[in-house]
Design an enzyme around this catalytic site. Structure first.
Site, PDB file in Angstrom:
ATOM      1  N   HIS A   1      39.688  17.121  32.568  1.00  0.00           N
ATOM      2  CA  HIS A   1      39.639  16.888  31.308  1.00  0.00           C
ATOM      3  C   HIS A   1      38.718  17.946  31.086  1.00  0.00           C
ATOM      4  CE1 HIS A   1      40.518  12.513  32.806  1.00  0.00           C
ATOM      5  NE2 HIS A   1      40.507  12.194  31.101  1.00  0.00           N
TER       6      HIS A   1
ATOM      7  N   HIS B   1      38.483  24.290  52.095  1.00  0.00           N
ATOM      8  CA  HIS B   1      38.293  22.786  52.755  1.00  0.00           C
ATOM      9  C   HIS B   1      39.352  22.621  53.983  1.00  0.00           C
ATOM     10  CE1 HIS B   1      34.977  22.187  49.747  1.00  0.00           C
ATOM     11  NE2 HIS B   1      36.327  22.051  48.551  1.00  0.00           N
TER      12      HIS B   1
ATOM     13  N   GLU C   1      34.407  15.783  48.832  1.00  0.00           N
ATOM     14  CA  GLU C   1      33.459  15.350  48.087  1.00  0.00           C
ATOM     15  C   GLU C   1      32.677  13.896  47.143  1.00  0.00           C
ATOM     16  OE1 GLU C   1      32.711  18.486  45.406  1.00  0.00           O
ATOM     17  OE2 GLU C   1      32.664  20.655  47.157  1.00  0.00           O
TER      18      GLU C   1
ATOM     19  N   HIS D   1      39.955  16.124  47.622  1.00  0.00           N
ATOM     20  CA  HIS D   1      38.961  17.480  47.207  1.00  0.00           C
ATOM     21  C   HIS D   1      37.224  16.339  46.899  1.00  0.00           C
ATOM     22  CE1 HIS D   1      35.737  19.477  44.883  1.00  0.00           C
ATOM     23  NE2 HIS D   1      37.065  20.445  45.207  1.00  0.00           N
TER      24      HIS D   1
END
Length: 294
Positions: A121, A240, A208, A178
């Site tokens: 976004h 990650h 997360e 993620h």
């Protein structure tokens, strides 16, 4: 009196900007058409993760030959790390400004994000700002990997195709996304629902967001599962994947599941390394390019 002066100054400023934008737009309309593709990823500072982006670029160039391809990373932290290593990547804003300087008139901006979260976004707002400024005749932003139900169905098929052949049906497959605090985080649980309709031992968690690894551990223990394949559900197998998923730390997925008596097999390949995933992004590029002609 002061208020009146401020109002007048603001009016003049707005008018001058409108005139500048109109002049800029008129200049673009006079240029010969030049199409371009801007691929935008979160980015990674892991050198081994570059293979994912190389795969995407190769497929884009093969599918849409003759159209120049540019890159941008949305992560400021990643760009800074790479700069210290001597590799310089543009932000989306800088990349689009450079494409203006190169006289591109029609640009398909393709997000390489997995879901339409906060990063996507932010990119949308950047593209919208450039579109309003009138620096291009046409600017289209392509969807991330998983947006529509059709995308979801393609992702389900891609996940099943990317699972190692040696995995047995009794073994679990855990995908690490993620995660985000953005409402689109709900897509991870929605994906797990659709995956489990065809394979009840495939699970989706996040670093997360929700679902968390502790919940996945409970689900595996309830089923009596003794072995799990761990795969990153991210475009690259970066930090990650190497640390939060497969690392030696006490809070890595491997460590947490191993302590629970579940044998783990990490698969360090990002989704963009698999053609089945990459083609979904490639199709979105095609949709954007077709929209440039409308």
């Amino acid at each position: 009196m002061k208020t009146s002066i401020k109002t007048s100054c603001l009016t003049i400023f707005v008018l001058l900007n409108l005139v500048a934008v109109e002049c800029f737009a008129a200049d673009v309309r006079d240029q010969p058409r030049k199409d371009g593709i801007l691929l935008v990823a979160f980015g990674s500072s892991e050198k081994t993760a570059q293979v994912s982006f190389d795969t995407i670029e190769r497929m884009v160039k093969r599918a849409y030959s003759g159209i120049p391809v540019r890159w941008a990373y949305t992560s400021h932290v990643i760009r800074e790390k790479l700069a210290k290593q001597g590799t310089f990547l543009d932000s989306p804003e800088t990349a689009l400004a450079k494409m203006q300087d190169e006289a591109f008139t029609h640009v398909a901006v393709q997000s390489l994000h997995t879901i339409g979260g906060a990063e996507f976004h932010d990119l949308y707002r950047t593209v919208d700002a450039f579109e309003r400024m009138g620096g291009f005749r046409k600017l289209i932003l392509g969807y991330p990997l998983m947006t529509t139900q059709e995308d979801m169905e393609k992702v389900v098929a891609a996940v099943r195709a990317s699972i190692p052949e040696e995995r047995s049906k009794e073994d679990a497959v855990l995908l690490m996304g993620h995660g985000t605090h953005h409402p689109s985080n709900a897509l991870y649980a929605a994906l797990m629902f659709q995956l489990q309709r065809v394979d009840p031992n495939i699970f989706v968690g996040t670093v997360e967001g929700y679902p968390e690894v502790d919940l996945l551990k409970e689900l595996l223990l309830e089923k009596g599962i003794k072995k799990a394949y761990l795969m990153p559900f991210m475009s690259v197998a970066g930090d990650h994947a190497k640390n939060d998923m497969a690392g030696d730390g006490d809070d890595s997925w491997v460590s947490i599941l191993t302590r629970a008596g579940i044998a783990c097999v990490p698969v360090l390949k990002g989704t963009a390394e698999f053609d089945e995933f990459a083609v979904i992004w490639i199709d979105h590029v095609g949709e954007s390019l077709r929209s440039l002609d409308k």
